[in-house]
Design an enzyme around this catalytic site. Structure first.
Site, PDB file in Angstrom:
ATOM      1  N   SER A  58       0.823  -1.204   0.000  1.00  0.00           N
ATOM      2  CA  SER A  58       0.000   0.000   0.000  1.00  0.00           C
ATOM      3  C   SER A  58       0.858   1.255   0.000  1.00  0.00           C
ATOM      4  O   SER A  58       1.835   1.351   0.732  1.00  0.00           O
ATOM      5  CB  SER A  58      -0.858  -0.001   1.265  1.00  0.00           C
ATOM      6  OG  SER A  58      -1.568   1.200   1.342  1.00  0.00           O
ATOM      7  N   GLU A  63       2.532   0.827  11.710  1.00  0.00           N
ATOM      8  CA  GLU A  63       3.038   2.168  11.404  1.00  0.00           C
ATOM      9  C   GLU A  63       2.481   3.255  12.343  1.00  0.00           C
ATOM     10  O   GLU A  63       2.555   4.433  12.050  1.00  0.00           O
ATOM     11  CB  GLU A  63       2.714   2.535   9.941  1.00  0.00           C
ATOM     12  CG  GLU A  63       3.836   2.324   8.958  1.00  0.00           C
ATOM     13  CD  GLU A  63       4.292   0.867   8.780  1.00  0.00           C
ATOM     14  OE1 GLU A  63       3.576  -0.067   9.208  1.00  0.00           O
ATOM     15  OE2 GLU A  63       5.383   0.662   8.223  1.00  0.00           O
ATOM     16  N   TYR A  67      -0.733   3.725  13.229  1.00  0.00           N
ATOM     17  CA  TYR A  67      -2.113   4.157  12.983  1.00  0.00           C
ATOM     18  C   TYR A  67      -3.051   3.577  14.067  1.00  0.00           C
ATOM     19  O   TYR A  67      -2.604   2.837  14.958  1.00  0.00           O
ATOM     20  CB  TYR A  67      -2.562   3.740  11.577  1.00  0.00           C
ATOM     21  CG  TYR A  67      -1.847   4.528  10.485  1.00  0.00           C
ATOM     22  CD1 TYR A  67      -2.077   5.900  10.352  1.00  0.00           C
ATOM     23  CD2 TYR A  67      -0.942   3.927   9.628  1.00  0.00           C
ATOM     24  CE1 TYR A  67      -1.413   6.635   9.365  1.00  0.00           C
ATOM     25  CE2 TYR A  67      -0.275   4.655   8.646  1.00  0.00           C
ATOM     26  CZ  TYR A  67      -0.520   6.012   8.524  1.00  0.00           C
ATOM     27  OH  TYR A  67       0.138   6.748   7.562  1.00  0.00           O
ATOM     28  N   ARG A  83      -1.999  -6.037   8.477  1.00  0.00           N
ATOM     29  CA  ARG A  83      -0.616  -5.532   8.527  1.00  0.00           C
ATOM     30  C   ARG A  83      -0.284  -5.222   9.982  1.00  0.00           C
ATOM     31  O   ARG A  83      -0.822  -4.286  10.585  1.00  0.00           O
ATOM     32  CB  ARG A  83      -0.478  -4.294   7.645  1.00  0.00           C
ATOM     33  CG  ARG A  83       0.958  -3.847   7.576  1.00  0.00           C
ATOM     34  CD  ARG A  83       1.282  -3.242   6.242  1.00  0.00           C
ATOM     35  NE  ARG A  83       2.641  -2.757   6.220  1.00  0.00           N
ATOM     36  CZ  ARG A  83       3.038  -1.717   5.517  1.00  0.00           C
ATOM     37  NH1 ARG A  83       2.188  -1.064   4.754  1.00  0.00           N
ATOM     38  NH2 ARG A  83       4.289  -1.341   5.537  1.00  0.00           N
ATOM     39  N   HIS A  86       5.352   5.860  12.421  1.00  0.00           N
ATOM     40  CA  HIS A  86       5.815   7.035  11.675  1.00  0.00           C
ATOM     41  C   HIS A  86       6.578   8.008  12.574  1.00  0.00           C
ATOM     42  O   HIS A  86       7.439   8.735  12.106  1.00  0.00           O
ATOM     43  CB  HIS A  86       4.647   7.759  11.010  1.00  0.00           C
ATOM     44  CG  HIS A  86       4.136   7.036   9.793  1.00  0.00           C
ATOM     45  ND1 HIS A  86       4.963   6.434   8.877  1.00  0.00           N
ATOM     46  CD2 HIS A  86       2.880   6.818   9.336  1.00  0.00           C
ATOM     47  CE1 HIS A  86       4.245   5.874   7.923  1.00  0.00           C
ATOM     48  NE2 HIS A  86       2.975   6.090   8.181  1.00  0.00           N
ATOM     49  N   CYS A 137      14.355   1.171  -7.446  1.00  0.00           N
ATOM     50  CA  CYS A 137      14.010   2.218  -6.478  1.00  0.00           C
ATOM     51  C   CYS A 137      15.234   2.466  -5.604  1.00  0.00           C
ATOM     52  O   CYS A 137      15.778   1.537  -5.010  1.00  0.00           O
ATOM     53  CB  CYS A 137      12.838   1.760  -5.627  1.00  0.00           C
ATOM     54  SG  CYS A 137      12.625   2.768  -4.147  1.00  0.00           S
ATOM     55  N   GLN A 177      12.120  11.099  -2.500  1.00  0.00           N
ATOM     56  CA  GLN A 177      11.981  12.484  -2.938  1.00  0.00           C
ATOM     57  C   GLN A 177      10.710  12.771  -3.725  1.00  0.00           C
ATOM     58  O   GLN A 177      10.138  13.842  -3.596  1.00  0.00           O
ATOM     59  CB  GLN A 177      13.199  12.880  -3.782  1.00  0.00           C
ATOM     60  CG  GLN A 177      14.303  13.486  -2.959  1.00  0.00           C
ATOM     61  CD  GLN A 177      15.528  13.795  -3.790  1.00  0.00           C
ATOM     62  OE1 GLN A 177      16.516  13.067  -3.729  1.00  0.00           O
ATOM     63  NE2 GLN A 177      15.471  14.842  -4.571  1.00  0.00           N
ATOM     64  N   CYS A 205       7.653   9.133  -8.981  1.00  0.00           N
ATOM     65  CA  CYS A 205       8.931   8.496  -8.700  1.00  0.00           C
ATOM     66  C   CYS A 205      10.070   9.287  -9.347  1.00  0.00           C
ATOM     67  O   CYS A 205       9.967   9.670 -10.509  1.00  0.00           O
ATOM     68  CB  CYS A 205       8.927   7.070  -9.225  1.00  0.00           C
ATOM     69  SG  CYS A 205      10.523   6.284  -9.064  1.00  0.00           S
ATOM     70  N   ALA A 248      19.762  13.667 -16.545  1.00  0.00           N
ATOM     71  CA  ALA A 248      18.841  14.377 -17.442  1.00  0.00           C
ATOM     72  C   ALA A 248      19.080  13.929 -18.882  1.00  0.00           C
ATOM     73  O   ALA A 248      18.149  13.569 -19.614  1.00  0.00           O
ATOM     74  CB  ALA A 248      19.038  15.888 -17.316  1.00  0.00           C
ATOM     75  N   TRP A 289      15.492  14.335   8.538  1.00  0.00           N
ATOM     76  CA  TRP A 289      15.729  14.123   9.970  1.00  0.00           C
ATOM     77  C   TRP A 289      16.793  13.045  10.201  1.00  0.00           C
ATOM     78  O   TRP A 289      17.534  13.097  11.182  1.00  0.00           O
ATOM     79  CB  TRP A 289      14.421  13.766  10.693  1.00  0.00           C
ATOM     80  CG  TRP A 289      13.803  12.449  10.296  1.00  0.00           C
ATOM     81  CD1 TRP A 289      12.909  12.246   9.290  1.00  0.00           C
ATOM     82  CD2 TRP A 289      14.061  11.165  10.890  1.00  0.00           C
ATOM     83  NE1 TRP A 289      12.580  10.914   9.225  1.00  0.00           N
ATOM     84  CE2 TRP A 289      13.271  10.226  10.202  1.00  0.00           C
ATOM     85  CE3 TRP A 289      14.860  10.718  11.938  1.00  0.00           C
ATOM     86  CZ2 TRP A 289      13.268   8.864  10.514  1.00  0.00           C
ATOM     87  CZ3 TRP A 289      14.857   9.371  12.262  1.00  0.00           C
ATOM     88  CH2 TRP A 289      14.071   8.461  11.552  1.00  0.00           C
ATOM     89  N   GLY A 326      20.077  20.516 -14.811  1.00  0.00           N
ATOM     90  CA  GLY A 326      20.887  21.534 -14.146  1.00  0.00           C
ATOM     91  C   GLY A 326      21.372  22.606 -15.094  1.00  0.00           C
ATOM     92  O   GLY A 326      21.576  23.753 -14.692  1.00  0.00           O
ATOM     93  N   GLU A 383      18.288  24.803  -6.832  1.00  0.00           N
ATOM     94  CA  GLU A 383      17.464  23.646  -6.496  1.00  0.00           C
ATOM     95  C   GLU A 383      17.614  22.538  -7.513  1.00  0.00           C
ATOM     96  O   GLU A 383      16.658  21.823  -7.828  1.00  0.00           O
ATOM     97  CB  GLU A 383      15.994  24.040  -6.348  1.00  0.00           C
ATOM     98  CG  GLU A 383      15.784  24.879  -5.114  1.00  0.00           C
ATOM     99  CD  GLU A 383      14.355  25.346  -4.977  1.00  0.00           C
ATOM    100  OE1 GLU A 383      13.474  24.694  -5.539  1.00  0.00           O
ATOM    101  OE2 GLU A 383      14.168  26.375  -4.318  1.00  0.00           O
ATOM    102  N   LEU A 384      18.835  22.485  -8.048  1.00  0.00           N
ATOM    103  CA  LEU A 384      19.160  21.386  -8.953  1.00  0.00           C
ATOM    104  C   LEU A 384      18.720  20.100  -8.293  1.00  0.00           C
ATOM    105  O   LEU A 384      19.048  19.839  -7.146  1.00  0.00           O
ATOM    106  CB  LEU A 384      20.681  21.364  -9.124  1.00  0.00           C
ATOM    107  CG  LEU A 384      21.295  19.997  -9.402  1.00  0.00           C
ATOM    108  CD1 LEU A 384      21.202  19.706 -10.882  1.00  0.00           C
ATOM    109  CD2 LEU A 384      22.746  19.982  -8.961  1.00  0.00           C
TER     110      LEU A 384
END
Ligand code: NAP
Ligand code: SF4
Length: 677
Positions: free
Chosen positions: A27, A167, A169, A217, A255, A337, A342, A356, A387, A582, A654, A660-661
């Site tokens: 999920s 997680e 919840y 889960r 989390h 992956c 990001q 992605c 790129a 973090w 770039g 903010e490349l």
């Protein structure tokens, strides 16, 4: 065809139904689930993954009622009117022989909305809303809501539901003492704390009958104080099995836990042993999860009997055809992956559609379409960073005749620097993927070739894509030509660095370079799992007796003394990704990196770096200064406005914008321009 992945490809028989292989797309909220008008896009997104061969898909979380919303007006299923759009999804998946479960997620105190409820009225550190304690009446009503939602999911064509119980919840909040401080029959002993989850499973089973998958889960490792012990986790798993679940899925860490569980620096399959421990005590099939992204890792987990299925979520965003490529021995073609978060989770937290970084088509399947061209053109792409490689391979896949020019001896650009940072070894995979794509799509690659405009025009290209990237920004400072001032690129390529270092600039690269310099010269292998667990304070014992699996962290002394500096007065690192920043901040703090903000750089002398902070001059006695002050675009190939040229010019990545490349924009820029040629 013989395959080294026989366990991955083996069907799983559940008695009333069969899942065609052992891979589960876990999920993940894309943001498309919450609005009915986005369901055609959601159906295309899941349909593509089903076509790519995955056996079982689990949707993003859908709430059983209003109190359970993660965000205001989040996706809910509690009336007949809610099911119509879901039929598009189930149909798109079934067409390709995959099964699909709808995840039912009640966020409890994690909800970003004012109706939040929980086991006890204790605010979570990650939501501004204090929850109300659920009354007995509300608990019973919520159990009925779960059963009704499951019934509606069945009518919508789902093969089953997954109950989100990990997680941190709602159900996890009831299961653990961390939030559940009730004195009634829903709190206290583990038998009482698990009552809510168990009653939900019983109620669903009663409502939907036997021939419907119920997956639960379960948090196998809470990673929060007052979390459950392994003995308690096993007790819950056994009770859920008795109540009627079909599959038991793995969740790791709440989390709010301050131990990373999915970022790229977490070693692959770091948590499979905890799942294996639970599996010993139940008979239902068990699913392993977290930081599994390539077939060898998945196959090993299955072959060693640690789990019956393997779940991945983000890797199916990166490559919908992961299973088909595995089944046909084309593992080197998998777009891996890299666990950067990001474009997926960081988007979700900003309320943007998840996609992605390495596959900009994810969740944009109907919008970013690569159609075979009817008019093949001669295309030059200049620059072999991500790129340029993205543009070249998509253009070639569409049938254009593409030449990729790279001035250095290798493709990869900035990714060649990123891949040497400790914990960023996954970046090797992206370079490998593009190299294979360059070969498979027939791009002509010319390495060690620096071209100018005249040469390009002489060769008669129709389209020229300028992807020449960036150069590190130099520092303008008195004494700035001293030999002990190095750019981040020089350092990451192996320049000698002293023991006392000032890092100038605290963006993503300043943080990365600091981590690079904290450890002994880096080995290309990822950090060993045992060492990673010690460093973060995770109980390595699979049958852990510590609460939540937490232990005291043991941090190795850094090999250098480091100052990390910035001119802004804001806390360092606040601009880093929400879900990974973090982790970087914690790493530097643990290793005693001194972070200074509001710094003016005055001069570099034999003694070190002179700076001014709070109006006071200060000498930082360092022997090396590493400049991580951003980049400048390299765009001299671009014609000036109005200049007449033989070819059409485009600029991406770039080279177009150094500020903010980022790789996400670079890869997307490349794909988008190539899709339009
Ligand atoms: P950046 O994020 O723009 O940071 C550059 C830093 O240099 C800033 O902290 C800035 O802070 C300082 N600076 C700018 N101009 C300066 C000057 N003339 N003199 C001295 N200091 C100056 O750039 P980056 O760190 O090079 O990263 C580039 C991109 O790579 C990022 O946007 C990010 O997307 C990506 N990246 C991300 C990560 C990650 O998330 N972990 C890691 C690596 C790269 P002050 O102006 O306050 O001094
Ligand atoms: Fe994986 Fe990064 Fe893509 Fe997310 S954005 S799926 S973490 S590669």
């Amino acid at each position: 065809m013989t395959t080294p992945y026989a366990n991955i490809l083996k069907p799983l028989h559940l008695g009333f139904t069969t899942i065609k292989n052992r891979m589960v797309m876990g999920s993940m909220h894309t943001g498309l689930e919450d609005r009915f008008y986005n369901y055609p896009k959601l159906a295309a997104y899941f349909g593509e993954r089903a076509k790519g061969g995955v056996g079982l898909i689990i949707t993003g979380g859908i709430s059983p009622n209003r109190q359970g919303w993660l965000l205001p007006a989040g996706g809910t299923m509690n009336t007949m009117g809610d099911i119509a759009p879901h039929r598009l999804v189930t149909h798109a998946v079934h067409k390709h022989g995959a099964k699909i479960l709808m995840q039912i997620l009640h966020s409890g105190r994690y909800g970003y909305q004012p109706f939040v409820v929980s086991a006890s009225p204790i605010k979570s550190p990650i939501s501004p809303f204090k929850p109300r304690q659920m009354s007995e009446k509300q608990i019973l009503a919520t159990i009925r809501d779960y059963a009704e939602t499951s019934h509606l999911a069945k009518l919508a064509g789902y093969d089953g539901v997954e109950i989100m119980g990990s997680e941190g919840y709602l159900l996890n909040q009831f299961l653990s003492r961390h939030v559940n401080q009730r004195q009634d029959r829903w709190g206290g002993s583990i038998d009482n704390r698990m009552r809510f989850a168990v009653e939900i499973v019983r109620a669903i089973r009663q409502k939907v009958g036997e021939k419907f998958i119920i997956c639960f889960r379960l948090s196998m490792l809470d990673l929060v104080h007052d979390g459950n012990t392994m003995q308690e986790v096993i007790a819950v798993a056994q009770a859920l099995e008795k109540a009627g679940i079909t599959l038991l899925n793995t969740g790791i860490g709440w989390h709010e836990a301050r131990i990373p569980t999915i970022v790229t620096s977490v070693p692959r399959a770091a948590f499979a042993d905890y799942t294996a421990e639970v599996k010993k005590h139940v008979t239902v099939p068990v699913i392993a999860s977290n930081r599994i992204n390539m077939p060898d890792t998945a196959e090993e987990i299955l072959a060693q009997g640690k789990a019956d299925m393997v779940q991945m979520a983000r890797p199916f965003l990166a490559d919908p055809y992961w299973v088909n490529k595995t089944a046909t021995n084309r593992v080197d073609e998998i777009n891996t992956c890299i666990a950067c978060n990001q474009a997926c989770l960081d988007h979700t937290f900003k309320n943007q559609r998840a996609t992605c970084l390495v596959n900009p088509r994810a969740a944009f399947e109907t919008e970013l379409v690569y159609v075979k061209t009817a008019k093949p053109k001669r295309v030059a792409v200049v620059g072999g960073g991500v790129a340029g490689m993205s543009a070249a391979t998509v253009a070639a896949e569409r049938g254009h005749q593409v030449t990729l020019f790279e001035a250095s001896h290798e493709v990869g650009g900035q990714f060649n620097l990123a891949k040497v940072i400790p914990g960023k070894e996954e970046f090797h995979e992206t370079i490998r993927y593009f190299k294979v794509q360059i070969e498979k799509t027939g791009v002509e690659l010319r390495l060690n070739t620096k071209v100018n405009r005249e040469q390009l025009e002489r060769e008669g290209f129709d389209e020229i894509i300028v992807a020449t990237g960036v150069v590190p920004r130099a520092l303008k400072i008195k004494g700035g030509d001293a030999p002990n001032i190095l750019s981040y690129a020089e350092v990451l390529r192996g320049a000698a660095v002293g023991h006392r270092v000032a890092v100038i600039g605290a963006g993503g690269i300043g943080f990365d370079v600091s981590e690079f310099l904290l450890k002994p010269p880096h080995q290309p292998q990822p950090q060993p799992l045992a060492e990673w667990k010690r460093e973060w304070g995770v109980d390595a014992e699979a049958h852990y007796m510590t609460e939540g699996g937490l232990q005291r962290a043991e941090v190795e002394a850094p090999v250098r003394e480091i100052y990390l500096l910035q001119r802004k007065t804001t806390p360092l690192g606040i601009g880093l990704g929400k879900t990974s920043g973090w982790v970087h901040r914690a790493q530097l703090k643990k290793h005693a990196v001194r972070m200074l903000r509001g710094v003016q750089y005055k001069a570099v002398t034999n003694e070190g770096l002179w700076v001014e902070t709070n109006g006071q001059d200060q000498l930082l006695r360092v022997d090396t200064i590493v400049v991580c002050a951003g980049q400048e675009s390299v765009k001299d190939l671009m014609p000036n406005e109005g200049q007449v040229t033989l070819a059409n010019y485009h600029i991406i990545g770039g080279a177009k914008l150094a500020a903010e490349l980022d790789a996400k924009r670079a890869i997307r820029d490349g794909a988008e321009i190539a899709a339009k040629l």
